[in-house]
Motif scaffolding. Sequence first.
Motif, PDB file in Angstrom:
ATOM      1  N   LEU A 137       0.824  -1.209   0.000  1.00 42.20           N
ATOM      2  CA  LEU A 137       0.000   0.000   0.000  1.00 42.20           C
ATOM      3  C   LEU A 137       0.861   1.264   0.000  1.00 42.20           C
ATOM      4  O   LEU A 137       0.462   2.298  -0.540  1.00 42.20           O
ATOM      5  CB  LEU A 137      -0.928   0.004   1.220  1.00 42.20           C
ATOM      6  N   TRP A 140       1.755   1.742  -3.531  1.00 41.10           N
ATOM      7  CA  TRP A 140       0.589   2.225  -4.273  1.00 41.10           C
ATOM      8  C   TRP A 140       0.412   3.731  -4.088  1.00 41.10           C
ATOM      9  O   TRP A 140       0.075   4.450  -5.037  1.00 41.10           O
ATOM     10  CB  TRP A 140      -0.664   1.489  -3.814  1.00 41.10           C
ATOM     11  N   THR A 144       0.494   6.546  -7.155  1.00 42.68           N
ATOM     12  CA  THR A 144      -0.676   7.376  -7.458  1.00 42.68           C
ATOM     13  C   THR A 144      -0.452   8.851  -7.130  1.00 42.68           C
ATOM     14  O   THR A 144      -1.394   9.645  -7.169  1.00 42.68           O
ATOM     15  CB  THR A 144      -1.905   6.865  -6.685  1.00 42.68           C
ATOM     16  N   SER A 192       6.825  -1.439 -11.875  1.00 41.58           N
ATOM     17  CA  SER A 192       5.887  -2.494 -11.470  1.00 41.58           C
ATOM     18  C   SER A 192       6.623  -3.727 -10.962  1.00 41.58           C
ATOM     19  O   SER A 192       6.173  -4.372 -10.006  1.00 41.58           O
ATOM     20  CB  SER A 192       4.991  -2.869 -12.660  1.00 41.58           C
ATOM     21  N   TYR A 212      -3.991  -7.977  -1.129  1.00 41.20           N
ATOM     22  CA  TYR A 212      -4.294  -6.634  -1.618  1.00 41.20           C
ATOM     23  C   TYR A 212      -4.450  -6.648  -3.137  1.00 41.20           C
ATOM     24  O   TYR A 212      -3.607  -7.211  -3.857  1.00 41.20           O
ATOM     25  CB  TYR A 212      -3.175  -5.656  -1.238  1.00 41.20           C
ATOM     26  N   GLU A 214      -3.911  -4.304  -5.098  1.00 42.02           N
ATOM     27  CA  GLU A 214      -2.815  -3.534  -5.697  1.00 42.02           C
ATOM     28  C   GLU A 214      -1.688  -4.443  -6.166  1.00 42.02           C
ATOM     29  O   GLU A 214      -1.053  -4.182  -7.202  1.00 42.02           O
ATOM     30  CB  GLU A 214      -2.269  -2.507  -4.692  1.00 42.02           C
ATOM     31  N   THR A 215      -1.427  -5.523  -5.417  1.00 47.06           N
ATOM     32  CA  THR A 215      -0.377  -6.462  -5.816  1.00 47.06           C
ATOM     33  C   THR A 215      -0.709  -7.104  -7.154  1.00 47.06           C
ATOM     34  O   THR A 215       0.157  -7.218  -8.040  1.00 47.06           O
ATOM     35  CB  THR A 215      -0.210  -7.562  -4.739  1.00 47.06           C
ATOM     36  N   PHE A 217      -2.693  -5.891  -9.421  1.00 46.93           N
ATOM     37  CA  PHE A 217      -2.663  -4.865 -10.462  1.00 46.93           C
ATOM     38  C   PHE A 217      -1.239  -4.673 -10.977  1.00 46.93           C
ATOM     39  O   PHE A 217      -1.006  -4.575 -12.191  1.00 46.93           O
ATOM     40  CB  PHE A 217      -3.206  -3.533  -9.919  1.00 46.93           C
TER      41      PHE A 217
END
Length: 351
Positions: A137, A140, A144, A192, A212, A214-215, A217
């Motif tokens: 997180l 992430w 962002t 990434s 999560y 996000e992982t 993604f």
Amino acid sequence: MGFSKDNLKGFVLALFSSGFIGASFIIKKKGLRRAAAASGVRAGYGGYSYLLEPLWWLGFITMIVGEIANFVAYAFAPAVLVTPLGALSIIVSAVLAHFILKERLHRLGVLGCVMCIAGSIIIVIHAPKEHSITSVLEIWSMATQPAFLLYVGSVVVLVFILVFHFAPQCGHTNVLVFTGICSLMGSLSVMSVKALGTALKLTFEGKNQLIYPETWFFMLVVATCVVTQMNYLNKALDTFNTAVVSPIYYVMFTTLAIIASVIMFKDWDDQSGGAILSEICGFIVVLCGTILLHSTKEFERSSSFRGGSYMPVSPSLSARLCSGGNGELEKHEEEDGTPSEEICLRRQELY
């Protein structure tokens, strides 16, 4: 500033990665040549016969091993350290191309290799320590932030312009088109890969990050970028000389990856101005080495028509006289350094 244990692990893994990736360029190139000779359609012109060539798959597997080592290296060391060490793969590919593909390495090319090594040493010595990350997180939130989102948007727009506008028009005459697509997508894949590698590292340490989204993604972005890179790198390798593609790809890819990493992971925030300046100087030395490798290759190509005791008939002219104008296969055979007499014999066998 300092060379921590994690940095050392990342450094060693990056060395192994460079060796395998450098060798994969040569093995895949040999496979592409065999596939083109067998099918008559080159990968640079939309052919996919190389997928049936075992040698190409051997090169692909070699590349995967190198990429796995590189993937793990990013989990231990910052991108500013790991990415520039890719210069060593240029040295490996240039040396192997000299002996295996008969793509001559000029003496100044050797100097270029030495400069790549010297620049890499400077970067390693002054590399920043890896930032401590406790959750995906955190990554992430870095991905962002407005500055990095602006970078990602710019990359996506440029890739679309290159793919749909410039690639059909000048992709087979300008080496910057295919390598530019690879490099732009590569800078996103590095970010990434580092995010995914860190997530997996934390998972193995007992802090499960697979829960999560996000992982997953980041995993999807890695897959998308790698597939795109592989496709256009094959086109670049099949269309242009290996000793030209490798350094140009390295220069563009490394520059963009470092810029992306500095924006996203703030690699230089905790470093002094002197350390940052040393890293930049080391990177410039590496860039000069790769440019020297490229320029000496062009010198060899041009001087080959001036040297010798006689001036041979133009290969393209003799090929046209033999073939009646089949341009694509002429180009492929000329790149391989095939004598005009052998081209004639091949033409007779084909017809």
